[in-house]
Design an enzyme around this catalytic site. Structure first.
Site, PDB file in Angstrom:
ATOM      1  N   ASN A  15     -16.082  -9.165 -14.707  1.00 58.32           N
ATOM      2  CA  ASN A  15     -15.081 -10.718 -13.832  1.00 58.32           C
ATOM      3  C   ASN A  15     -16.262 -11.721 -12.351  1.00 58.32           C
ATOM      4  O   ASN A  15     -15.335 -12.484 -12.749  1.00 58.32           O
ATOM      5  CB  ASN A  15     -14.744  -9.235 -12.983  1.00 58.32           C
ATOM      6  N   LEU A  93     -15.565   1.659   0.535  1.00 55.16           N
ATOM      7  CA  LEU A  93     -15.842   0.966   1.985  1.00 55.16           C
ATOM      8  C   LEU A  93     -15.153   1.563   3.101  1.00 55.16           C
ATOM      9  O   LEU A  93     -14.588   2.139   3.195  1.00 55.16           O
ATOM     10  CB  LEU A  93     -15.138  -0.112   1.695  1.00 55.16           C
ATOM     11  N   HIS A 109      -8.968  -3.813 -10.848  1.00 54.88           N
ATOM     12  CA  HIS A 109      -9.334  -2.009 -11.390  1.00 54.88           C
ATOM     13  C   HIS A 109      -8.656  -1.494 -12.402  1.00 54.88           C
ATOM     14  O   HIS A 109      -7.443  -2.623 -13.136  1.00 54.88           O
ATOM     15  CB  HIS A 109      -8.686  -1.082 -10.423  1.00 54.88           C
ATOM     16  N   GLU A 142      -9.032   1.346   2.763  1.00 59.94           N
ATOM     17  CA  GLU A 142     -10.469   2.093   3.149  1.00 59.94           C
ATOM     18  C   GLU A 142      -9.899   3.105   2.110  1.00 59.94           C
ATOM     19  O   GLU A 142     -10.725   4.438   2.350  1.00 59.94           O
ATOM     20  CB  GLU A 142     -10.541   2.785   4.498  1.00 59.94           C
TER      21      GLU A 142
HETATM   22  C1  GAR Z   1     -14.154  -3.523 -14.670  1.00 62.43           C
HETATM   23  O1  GAR Z   1     -13.743  -3.005 -15.494  1.00 62.43           O
HETATM   24  C2  GAR Z   1     -12.895  -2.904 -12.987  1.00 62.43           C
HETATM   25  O2  GAR Z   1     -11.976  -3.746 -12.889  1.00 62.43           O
HETATM   26  C3  GAR Z   1     -13.693  -1.575 -12.175  1.00 62.43           C
HETATM   27  O3  GAR Z   1     -15.513  -1.479 -12.761  1.00 62.43           O
HETATM   28  C4  GAR Z   1     -15.726  -2.340 -14.480  1.00 62.43           C
HETATM   29  C5  GAR Z   1     -17.003  -3.656 -13.676  1.00 62.43           C
HETATM   30  O4  GAR Z   1     -16.964  -4.792 -14.860  1.00 62.43           O
HETATM   31  N1  GAR Z   1     -14.024  -1.243 -11.470  1.00 62.43           N
HETATM   32  C6  GAR Z   1     -13.375  -0.079 -10.714  1.00 62.43           C
HETATM   33  O5  GAR Z   1     -12.847   0.454 -11.555  1.00 62.43           O
HETATM   34  C7  GAR Z   1     -12.911   0.024  -9.368  1.00 62.43           C
HETATM   35  N2  GAR Z   1     -12.266   1.084  -9.424  1.00 62.43           N
HETATM   36  P1  GAR Z   1     -18.122  -5.766 -14.690  1.00 62.43           P
HETATM   37  O6  GAR Z   1     -18.908  -6.078 -14.049  1.00 62.43           O
HETATM   38  O7  GAR Z   1     -18.279  -6.106 -15.997  1.00 62.43           O
HETATM   39  O8  GAR Z   1     -16.589  -7.000 -13.804  1.00 62.43           O
END
Ligand code: GAR
Length: 200
Positions: A15, A93, A109, A142
């Site tokens: 991302n 956080l 997410h 939070e």
């Molecule tokens: C992504 O799928 C993001 O949506 C998720 O972690 C992954 C990170 O991938 N985030 C969560 O689950 C937050 N609760 P990346 O490091 O390739 O961006």
């Protein structure tokens, strides 16, 4: 002066990479001011270094959560960051951190929140048997994967999906809507009413 993003990540950083590409090719009119990871070995941090951004990292192990967040907040202030983007930052956080940057922290997410918060959202969706899942960009408070929702994108769950195949299709949508949401917040044409983010 261009507004400055601060990116917090813990892992792969795809991302972050999608956001960085859009910043570097001018699609997103802002700068990446700082990239932080709580995991010094995170591939996303390495990529940020290679792309020439200011980076920092220190592990969270053994440090009190509030003290850790305070150190991260200090770095974000030092780098004059306007908007913080959590990009796979796998830490909750503290209230102290969130209140310092109130309304200026975004998260992505991999589910249609409020369904399937927390870890392994794609696995949770498969186990539950939903026919549609997707991804959500929201303001951070939070609580875990909470906060007013900016954008969502639906992704159908196919009968032969595995966690990997479903995650890959969701990820493509994540990369698209995260930059879209960032651009929207930077333009500032929204207001928040309760939990609703309304375009103005
Ligand atoms: C992504 O799928 C993001 O949506 C998720 O972690 C992954 C990170 O991938 N985030 C969560 O689950 C937050 N609760 P990346 O490091 O390739 O961006």
């Amino acid at each position: 002066m261009k507004q400055r993003l601060g990116i917090l990540l813990s892992g792969r950083g795809s991302n972050f990479e999608a956001i960085a590409r859009n910043v570097l090719n001018g699609t997103l009119a802002c700068e990446i001011g700082f990239v932080f990871s709580n995991r010094p070995e995170a591939p996303g941090l390495q990529l940020a270094r290679e792309l020439g951004f200011d980076v920092a990292s220190f592990p969270s192990k053994g440090i009190d959560r509030a003290a850790f967040d305070e150190q991260v907040a200090k770095l974000l202030h030092q780098h004059r960051v306007d908007l913080i983007c959590l990009a796979g930052y796998m830490r909750l956080l503290t209230g102290g951190f969130v209140s310092q940057f109130s309304g200026r922290i975004l998260n992505i997410h991999p589910s249609l929140l409020p369904a399937f918060p927390g870890l392994d959202a794609q696995h949770q969706a498969l186990v539950h048997g939903v026919k549609v899942t997707g991804c959500t960009v929201h303001f951070v408070d939070e609580n875990l994967d909470s906060g007013p929702i900016l954008l969502q994108s639906p992704v159908p769950v196919l009968d032969n999906d595995t966690v990997e195949s479903l995650s890959a299709r969701i990820l493509r949508e994540e990369h698209r809507i995260y930059s879209e949401a960032i651009a929207w917040v930077l333009r500032g044409n929204y207001r928040i009413e309760g939990r609703r983010v309304i375009q103005t």
